[in-house]
Design a protein around this motif. Structure first.
Motif, PDB file in Angstrom:
ATOM      1  N   ASN A 111      14.455  -4.002  10.413  1.00  0.00           N
ATOM      2  CA  ASN A 111      14.883  -4.921  11.474  1.00  0.00           C
ATOM      3  C   ASN A 111      14.176  -6.264  11.430  1.00  0.00           C
ATOM      4  O   ASN A 111      14.268  -7.043  12.377  1.00  0.00           O
ATOM      5  N   GLY A 112      13.483  -6.543  10.340  1.00  0.00           N
ATOM      6  CA  GLY A 112      12.807  -7.828  10.217  1.00  0.00           C
ATOM      7  C   GLY A 112      12.758  -8.281   8.779  1.00  0.00           C
ATOM      8  O   GLY A 112      12.898  -7.490   7.844  1.00  0.00           O
ATOM      9  N   THR A 113      12.594  -9.570   8.580  1.00  0.00           N
ATOM     10  CA  THR A 113      12.496 -10.130   7.239  1.00  0.00           C
ATOM     11  C   THR A 113      11.211 -10.952   7.119  1.00  0.00           C
ATOM     12  O   THR A 113      10.752 -11.518   8.119  1.00  0.00           O
ATOM     13  N   PRO A 114      10.632 -10.998   5.925  1.00  0.00           N
ATOM     14  CA  PRO A 114      11.047 -10.262   4.729  1.00  0.00           C
ATOM     15  C   PRO A 114      10.555  -8.822   4.759  1.00  0.00           C
ATOM     16  O   PRO A 114       9.509  -8.531   5.334  1.00  0.00           O
ATOM     17  N   THR A 115      11.313  -7.940   4.139  1.00  0.00           N
ATOM     18  CA  THR A 115      10.904  -6.550   3.956  1.00  0.00           C
ATOM     19  C   THR A 115      11.028  -6.218   2.472  1.00  0.00           C
ATOM     20  O   THR A 115      12.085  -6.419   1.882  1.00  0.00           O
ATOM     21  N   LEU A 116       9.935  -5.738   1.897  1.00  0.00           N
ATOM     22  CA  LEU A 116       9.889  -5.443   0.466  1.00  0.00           C
ATOM     23  C   LEU A 116       9.952  -3.938   0.241  1.00  0.00           C
ATOM     24  O   LEU A 116       9.371  -3.166   1.006  1.00  0.00           O
ATOM     25  N   ILE A 117      10.641  -3.544  -0.834  1.00  0.00           N
ATOM     26  CA  ILE A 117      10.751  -2.127  -1.188  1.00  0.00           C
ATOM     27  C   ILE A 117      10.329  -1.954  -2.644  1.00  0.00           C
ATOM     28  O   ILE A 117      10.884  -2.596  -3.542  1.00  0.00           O
ATOM     29  N   ALA A 118       9.350  -1.090  -2.868  1.00  0.00           N
ATOM     30  CA  ALA A 118       8.859  -0.803  -4.214  1.00  0.00           C
ATOM     31  C   ALA A 118       9.741   0.261  -4.869  1.00  0.00           C
ATOM     32  O   ALA A 118      10.472   0.978  -4.178  1.00  0.00           O
ATOM     33  N   VAL A 151       7.681   0.844   1.596  1.00  0.00           N
ATOM     34  CA  VAL A 151       8.221  -0.319   2.289  1.00  0.00           C
ATOM     35  C   VAL A 151       7.074  -1.137   2.877  1.00  0.00           C
ATOM     36  O   VAL A 151       6.124  -0.588   3.427  1.00  0.00           O
ATOM     37  N   SER A 152       7.172  -2.452   2.758  1.00  0.00           N
ATOM     38  CA  SER A 152       6.173  -3.337   3.352  1.00  0.00           C
ATOM     39  C   SER A 152       6.897  -4.491   4.042  1.00  0.00           C
ATOM     40  O   SER A 152       7.771  -5.127   3.448  1.00  0.00           O
ATOM     41  N   SER A 153       6.537  -4.749   5.280  1.00  0.00           N
ATOM     42  CA  SER A 153       7.169  -5.821   6.043  1.00  0.00           C
ATOM     43  C   SER A 153       6.222  -7.004   6.172  1.00  0.00           C
ATOM     44  O   SER A 153       5.020  -6.819   6.379  1.00  0.00           O
ATOM     45  N   GLY A 154       6.770  -8.204   6.053  1.00  0.00           N
ATOM     46  CA  GLY A 154       5.969  -9.404   6.223  1.00  0.00           C
ATOM     47  C   GLY A 154       5.602 -10.065   4.900  1.00  0.00           C
ATOM     48  O   GLY A 154       5.927  -9.581   3.825  1.00  0.00           O
ATOM     49  N   VAL A 155       4.917 -11.186   5.028  1.00  0.00           N
ATOM     50  CA  VAL A 155       4.548 -11.995   3.862  1.00  0.00           C
ATOM     51  C   VAL A 155       3.362 -11.382   3.141  1.00  0.00           C
ATOM     52  O   VAL A 155       2.419 -10.892   3.753  1.00  0.00           O
ATOM     53  N   MET A 156       3.421 -11.405   1.813  1.00  0.00           N
ATOM     54  CA  MET A 156       2.284 -11.029   0.981  1.00  0.00           C
ATOM     55  C   MET A 156       2.045 -12.135  -0.042  1.00  0.00           C
ATOM     56  O   MET A 156       2.988 -12.833  -0.429  1.00  0.00           O
ATOM     57  N   THR A 157       0.815 -12.277  -0.468  1.00  0.00           N
ATOM     58  CA  THR A 157       0.524 -13.222  -1.532  1.00  0.00           C
ATOM     59  C   THR A 157       0.977 -12.604  -2.855  1.00  0.00           C
ATOM     60  O   THR A 157       1.232 -11.393  -2.942  1.00  0.00           O
ATOM     61  N   ALA A 158       1.059 -13.436  -3.892  1.00  0.00           N
ATOM     62  CA  ALA A 158       1.453 -12.937  -5.210  1.00  0.00           C
ATOM     63  C   ALA A 158       0.498 -11.839  -5.666  1.00  0.00           C
ATOM     64  O   ALA A 158       0.922 -10.809  -6.217  1.00  0.00           O
ATOM     65  N   LYS A 159      -0.800 -12.027  -5.417  1.00  0.00           N
ATOM     66  CA  LYS A 159      -1.801 -11.029  -5.817  1.00  0.00           C
ATOM     67  C   LYS A 159      -1.586  -9.721  -5.050  1.00  0.00           C
ATOM     68  O   LYS A 159      -1.677  -8.628  -5.622  1.00  0.00           O
ATOM     69  N   ILE A 208       1.212  -8.629  -3.831  1.00  0.00           N
ATOM     70  CA  ILE A 208       2.428  -7.998  -4.354  1.00  0.00           C
ATOM     71  C   ILE A 208       2.130  -7.273  -5.660  1.00  0.00           C
ATOM     72  O   ILE A 208       2.556  -6.133  -5.874  1.00  0.00           O
ATOM     73  N   GLU A 209       1.393  -7.934  -6.538  1.00  0.00           N
ATOM     74  CA  GLU A 209       1.025  -7.317  -7.819  1.00  0.00           C
ATOM     75  C   GLU A 209       0.249  -6.025  -7.592  1.00  0.00           C
ATOM     76  O   GLU A 209       0.541  -4.994  -8.215  1.00  0.00           O
ATOM     77  N   ASP A 210      -0.738  -6.065  -6.710  1.00  0.00           N
ATOM     78  CA  ASP A 210      -1.556  -4.881  -6.427  1.00  0.00           C
ATOM     79  C   ASP A 210      -0.715  -3.784  -5.778  1.00  0.00           C
ATOM     80  O   ASP A 210      -0.879  -2.602  -6.082  1.00  0.00           O
ATOM     81  N   TRP A 211       0.183  -4.184  -4.872  1.00  0.00           N
ATOM     82  CA  TRP A 211       1.026  -3.220  -4.164  1.00  0.00           C
ATOM     83  C   TRP A 211       1.974  -2.506  -5.128  1.00  0.00           C
ATOM     84  O   TRP A 211       2.152  -1.288  -5.052  1.00  0.00           O
ATOM     85  N   LEU A 212       2.554  -3.244  -6.072  1.00  0.00           N
ATOM     86  CA  LEU A 212       3.465  -2.646  -7.048  1.00  0.00           C
ATOM     87  C   LEU A 212       2.729  -1.740  -8.021  1.00  0.00           C
ATOM     88  O   LEU A 212       3.309  -0.800  -8.565  1.00  0.00           O
ATOM     89  N   ALA A 213       1.463  -2.033  -8.244  1.00  0.00           N
ATOM     90  CA  ALA A 213       0.677  -1.264  -9.224  1.00  0.00           C
ATOM     91  C   ALA A 213       0.190   0.081  -8.669  1.00  0.00           C
ATOM     92  O   ALA A 213      -0.299   0.924  -9.425  1.00  0.00           O
ATOM     93  N   LYS A 214       0.296   0.293  -7.357  1.00  0.00           N
ATOM     94  CA  LYS A 214      -0.194   1.543  -6.757  1.00  0.00           C
ATOM     95  C   LYS A 214       0.637   2.740  -7.192  1.00  0.00           C
ATOM     96  O   LYS A 214       1.823   2.628  -7.442  1.00  0.00           O
TER      97      LYS A 214
END
Length: 233
Positions: A205-212, A217-225, A227-233
């Motif tokens: 129900n909110g943007t931005p929402t990211l899906i790995a 799922v992660s909602s809200g702004v993330m820095t590039a770093k 995002i990289e760390d989140w995808l690597a988990k």
């Protein structure tokens, strides 16, 4: 004798399970009647005797066995764990393989081996900030599901349709959201309404929402770093 004891133990276990299931079913029906406006999916036992978990979409609450008292958080002080946050993350997971990727703008960068899906609104300032953070990401395929939120941004749906109908969707999205460029008005068959329905189905129900790719799922702004760390988990 051992067979008799084993049979008795199995019977007792089955009886306990049946009683627990009955309690949960009765409590579920009671809560559904008491809170008709809330879509309550199921009621589950917790490690705490007499306390039950209430699952409603991606949201979690707790109640006593009689349904009288309801509270919103559960923390294991001994283990230092936020049990509610852990459970909410589990409920929020999305089956990435079932996402209709044909309805998203596909941006392939480098070898495109990694994947990321994003629900985004072209007029959302947080989405614009996220877009600027993602400029440096490479070796990734980004699927952007346009999700214009009319209540907040009345002109966003018109803009989303125009971006989708552009000859180069990736550049049109990047220019509009990343650079703030004006969008040329266009019209064509588009999946915007389908994207909005999908977001509602997934309780996004909110943007931005990211899906790995693994469904996190992660909602809200993330820095590039981040995002990289989140995808690597």
């Amino acid at each position: 004798m051992k067979k008799i004891l084993l049979a008795a133990a199995i019977t007792a276990l089955m009886s306990h399970s049946a009683i627990a299931l009955t309690n949960q079913d009765n409590l579920l029906k009671k809560l559904q009647v008491k809170f008709p406006a809330n879509h309550i999916d199921k009621v589950l036992e917790t490690p705490i005797p007499g306390i039950y978990e209430i699952d409603s979409g991606r949201e979690v609450a707790y109640t006593t066995k009689d349904g009288r008292f309801i509270f919103l958080g559960l923390i294991d002080a001994k283990e230092g764990k936020d049990l509610t946050a852990i459970r909410r993350a589990e409920l929020s997971k999305v089956d990435f393989g079932e996402l209709p990727l044909a309805n998203a703008i596909r941006d392939i960068r480098g070898n495109g081996k990694r994947t990321l899906a994003i629900f985004s609104d072209p007029d959302c300032p947080y989405c614009q900030k996220l877009e600027s953070e993602m400029i440096g990401l490479t070796d990734i395929t980004i699927y952007t599901f346009q999700m214009p939120i009319a209540q907040l941004h009345p002109g966003a749906k018109r803009k989303a349709i125009s971006i989708w109908c552009a000859d180069d969707q990736v550049n049109a999205w990047g220019d509009a959201v990343g650079k703030g460029a004006n969008v040329v008005d266009r019209e064509c068959q588009n999946p915007i309404d389908e994207n909005l329905a999908l977001a509602a189905k997934l309780s996004i129900n909110g943007t931005p929402t990211l899906i790995a790719p693994d469904g996190r799922v992660s909602s809200g702004v993330m820095t590039a770093k981040q995002i990289e760390d989140w995808l690597a988990k």
